[in-house]
Design a protein around this motif. Structure first.
Motif, short mmCIF file in Angstrom:
data_model
loop_
_atom_site.label_atom_id
_atom_site.label_comp_id
_atom_site.label_asym_id
_atom_site.label_seq_id
_atom_site.Cartn_x
_atom_site.Cartn_y
_atom_site.Cartn_z
N GLN A 30 0.84 -1.21 0.00
CA GLN A 30 0.00 0.00 0.00
C GLN A 30 0.87 1.25 0.00
O GLN A 30 0.57 2.23 -0.70
CB GLN A 30 -0.94 -0.02 1.21
CG GLN A 30 -2.03 -1.07 1.05
CD GLN A 30 -2.88 -1.26 2.30
OE1 GLN A 30 -2.39 -1.07 3.41
NE2 GLN A 30 -4.13 -1.66 2.11
N ASP A 88 2.25 1.76 -3.42
CA ASP A 88 1.23 2.35 -4.29
C ASP A 88 1.13 3.86 -4.04
O ASP A 88 1.17 4.67 -4.98
CB ASP A 88 -0.11 1.65 -4.04
CG ASP A 88 -1.23 2.22 -4.89
OD1 ASP A 88 -0.92 2.80 -5.96
OD2 ASP A 88 -2.40 2.11 -4.51
N SER A 126 5.75 0.94 -9.04
CA SER A 126 5.19 -0.29 -9.59
C SER A 126 5.69 -1.42 -8.71
O SER A 126 6.40 -1.18 -7.72
CB SER A 126 5.65 -0.47 -11.04
OG SER A 126 5.21 0.62 -11.82
N PHE A 152 -3.46 -3.18 -4.93
CA PHE A 152 -2.42 -2.54 -5.74
C PHE A 152 -2.89 -2.49 -7.19
O PHE A 152 -3.42 -3.48 -7.70
CB PHE A 152 -1.10 -3.32 -5.64
CG PHE A 152 0.07 -2.52 -6.07
CD1 PHE A 152 0.79 -1.78 -5.15
CD2 PHE A 152 0.44 -2.46 -7.41
CE1 PHE A 152 1.87 -0.99 -5.56
CE2 PHE A 152 1.52 -1.69 -7.82
CZ PHE A 152 2.23 -0.95 -6.89
#
Ligand SMILES: Cc1ncc(COP(=O)(O)O)c(C=O)c1O
Length: 439
Positions: free
Chosen positions: A75, A78, A83, A100
């Motif tokens: 998380q 993200d 990536s 994600f």
């Protein structure tokens, strides 16, 4: 004493990370415990991205999740616009649970199973990094059956060996990873992929090793690959849109380790790619990297409680902690070196030398040889630095030792992101003899 990220010594003479007293962490969560300095993770991720942004290069910075994966880390990745490089259905599942964005997930590995490929296709991930002919044909079968398209990169072994420990070098030709360039395997893979109506070959990947302290190996790889690009353009009209240079950027574990500033790896890589693109009259491709260790490695610290001591006069002083190769197997596996301090007496004079042993039934279960410390007492807290990569992710249950919890700290707050394994967790899959009932 070298302190990483936000680590400081507070007025109680305790190690503090992210504004949180580590002695308090041990009281709240027990030991061993992995503590992550979230601000340092952010700094690293932002640093890598900024180097690309400032150069105006299209990029993806894919966090190599093998270094440390859990839902909270994904998380955070993200949130930071990273990536994700994953290697198994376990890591894919973690990405799914973390919500994600699947288009930013890249699936690696040298032996992806049919089930794992199906799972990746079900999730609609962004890209599969193909490693060998076996998985290429598996993937072809599956996407033809599903009539589903898939973007792929081919992982190449460019014949470049990074200056690092042999077990973590992966770019040389004699490697279990990737399509070899010199024997023509990569050419053959390109031909197969181009002939497949469901596969789209976006580009090329290479990963030349780990804990690399200079950029010579990356530059050499770029030069070698651009020579291939020229050939592939002529032979197959294939011009890679993506150049994925992998990870491997080094960090400072111990005195004498001299990594470059993280952004410097990116700057030198960009410069080499731009130069080769210009020399060969090609467009500058999108550049992807896959840092793992350099994002989470020095952000992690493991806290242990000191237990027994053993003095062998004239030979060595051992101290044992309540963890070891179960939470950090790297010293046993790679002779990896670490530094540490007493977190509860951080500034005390270090006038003794101890070798830090784990608690497992294995002589090789040593965490640090010859560490300068004060005279250590039972129940002191030992902090071992730089355990944030390949510590928790390689943790194991040897001797049925439970895996420690993981705590994130930032701005004076701590939050538990992975619970400690319990004894029940350890036994949950065991079945008694002669019956199929669970214990
Ligand atoms: C393909 C690939 N990418 C990235 C990494 C991450 O390497 P590091 O953690 O050294 O940055 C690895 C490590 O094994 C790898 O195999």
């Amino acid at each position: 004493m070298y302190l990483h990220g936000t680590s400081t010594i507070n007025n109680k003479n305790h190690l503090e990370i992210g504004g949180v007293d580590t002695v308090h962490i041990t009281r709240e969560f027990g030991t061993p415990v992995y503590v992550y300095d979230v601000a340092l993770i952010r700094e690293r991720a932002i640093g890598f991205k900024k180097a690309f942004e400032e150069a105006g290069i299209n990029h993806q910075v894919a966090y190599a999740s093998k270094a440390f994966s859990c839902i909270a880390m994904f998380q955070l990745a993200d949130e930071l616009g990273l990536s994700l490089d994953v290697v198994s259905s376990g890591e894919l599942m973690t990405a799914k649970k973390a919500n994600f964005p699947m288009e930013r997930v890249h699936f690696h590995g040298n032996n992806k199973s049919p089930e794992e490929i199906d799972f990746a296709l079900d999730l609609g991930i962004g890209c599969i990094v193909l490693d060998n002919f076996y998985e290429l044909s598996l993937l072809q079968e599956k996407i033809a059956f599903r009539q589903q398209t898939m973007d792929v990169l081919i992982r190449t072994t460019p014949g470049v060996e990074a200056h690092t420990h042999e077990y973590i070098s992966t770019g040389q030709e004699d490697s279990k990873f990737g399509f070899d360039l010199s024997s023509g395997q990569a050419d053959q893979a390109i031909e197969i992929i181009q002939a497949d109506r469901y596969l789209y070959l976006r580009g090329v990947h290479s990963h030349i090793g780990s804990q690399i302290f200079d950029t010579d190996g990356f530059v050499l790889t770029v030069e070698k690959l651009f020579k291939e690009f020229q050939r592939w353009k002529e032979l197959y009209d294939f011009v890679p849109e993506v150049f994925n240079a992998g990870g491997g950027f080094g960090i400072r574990y111990v005195e004498g380790d001299e990594p470059l500033p993280p952004e410097q790896y990116v700057k030198d890589l960009i410069a080499a790619i731009k130069r080769e693109a210009e020399n060969t009259g090609m467009n500058v491709p999108e550049i992807w990297i896959e840092p793992g260790r350099s994002i989470t490695g020095d952000a992690g610290t493991t806290l242990y409680t000191v237990g027994s001591k053993k003095d062998i006069p004239g030979v060595r002083r051992y101290l044992s902690v309540d963890g070891g190769m179960t939470d950090n197997i790297r010293p046993a596996l790679y002779q990896a070196e670490y530094e540490g301090i007493l977190a509860n007496r951080a500034n005390d004079e270090t006038n003794e030398t101890f070798s830090v042993a784990g608690k497992c039934c294995e002589s090789g279960d040593m965490l640090i040889w010859n560490l300068a410390l004060p005279e250590v007492e039972f129940q002191d807290v030992l902090a071992v630095f730089c355990t944030g990569a390949y510590g928790y992710s390689m943790a194991n249950n040897y001797n049925r030792v439970a895996r420690p919890p993981v705590v994130f700290v930032e701005n004076g707050e701590s939050s538990l992101v992975v619970q400690a394994e319990t004894l029940e967790d350890l036994l949950k899959n065991d079945l008694p003899l002669h019956t199929n009932e669970k214990v």
